[in-house]
Design a protein around this motif. Sequence first.
Motif, PDB file in Angstrom:
ATOM      1  N   GLY A 124      -4.952  -0.878   0.315  1.00 23.08           N
ATOM      2  CA  GLY A 124      -4.846  -1.448  -1.012  1.00 23.08           C
ATOM      3  C   GLY A 124      -3.430  -1.716  -1.479  1.00 23.08           C
ATOM      4  O   GLY A 124      -2.469  -1.159  -0.974  1.00 23.08           O
TER       5      GLY A 124
ATOM      6  N   ARG B  14      -9.405   0.154  -4.555  1.00 23.90           N
ATOM      7  CA  ARG B  14      -8.626  -0.570  -3.557  1.00 23.90           C
ATOM      8  C   ARG B  14      -8.771  -2.063  -3.775  1.00 23.90           C
ATOM      9  O   ARG B  14      -9.866  -2.563  -4.004  1.00 23.90           O
ATOM     10  CB  ARG B  14      -9.103  -0.248  -2.132  1.00 23.90           C
ATOM     11  CG  ARG B  14      -8.965   1.207  -1.733  1.00 23.90           C
ATOM     12  CD  ARG B  14      -7.492   1.598  -1.617  1.00 23.90           C
ATOM     13  NE  ARG B  14      -7.326   2.905  -1.045  1.00 23.90           N
ATOM     14  CZ  ARG B  14      -7.220   4.016  -1.746  1.00 23.90           C
ATOM     15  NH1 ARG B  14      -7.273   3.998  -3.046  1.00 23.90           N
ATOM     16  NH2 ARG B  14      -7.048   5.168  -1.143  1.00 23.90           N
TER      17      ARG B  14
ATOM     18  N   ALA C 118       0.803  -1.222   0.000  1.00 28.36           N
ATOM     19  CA  ALA C 118       0.000   0.000   0.000  1.00 28.36           C
ATOM     20  C   ALA C 118       0.834   1.270   0.000  1.00 28.36           C
ATOM     21  O   ALA C 118       0.435   2.267  -0.606  1.00 28.36           O
ATOM     22  CB  ALA C 118      -0.926  -0.017   1.219  1.00 28.36           C
TER      23      ALA C 118
END
Length: 189
Positions: free
Chosen positions: A115, A171, A14
Motif C-alpha cells: 500500500g 491498503r 509503502a
Amino acid sequence: MRIDVQAIVIGLDASARAAVQGAMRAIAASGDTNTARGRHRMLGEALDVLAAAEAHWTHGHAEGGVLREPEDARKHFVEVAHRARSRFDVEVIRNTGGAVTTQPAPVLSASNEPGVVLVTVVVAARREITDVARATDRASLRAGLDALRGIAEDELVAFEVVWSPAEDADRVSVAQLEARNPEIRRLES
C-alpha cells in the motif's frame, strides 16, 4: 483582504505509509484547532512529516491560483478539501473547531499489498502563496511546502490535511491511487 488558496498533494510509497499515517493521526488527535497558534503549529507539524519523508515521495500534484475575494476563496478551499476527502469511504479522524471526532475504521479484508498513502494539504492565507512550478519535480514540491511553511500565524486563514488511507490496515495500491486521483502524476526520477 484577498486570500490565496494552495493545495499540494504528495503520494508516498509503502515503506513510509505507516509512519506517515501514524504521525498524521497523532497531529489530528492532539492538535489545538481553537487557536491561531495551535492551527499554525499543526500545519507546521504536518509539513515537517512530509518533508522528512521526501525520499519516499512517488506522486505529486499542486493547485495554486490567484488571490480571491474572501467568499470566493472560502468556496474554493471547501471544494478542494471536499474533493480530497470524498475519495475515501470513511473519515476515521477529524479535528475541527477544537473537537476531535473519530469513526470506526471500515472492516477490511486481509491484504498482502504493501500500500501507499496520499496526503493533501490545503491552505488559505491572507497573502499570495508561491505556486508550485512543476508538481512532478521533487524540488518544486519541496519549494511548495516551504512556501506553506513561510505563512505567518496571522496570515493563516484555514488549512486542512487529508490523508488516505487513514487506517494502517487499509491498503491502496499504486494503480488504485492513480485511478482515484487522475490529476496526480508520478514524480520524475
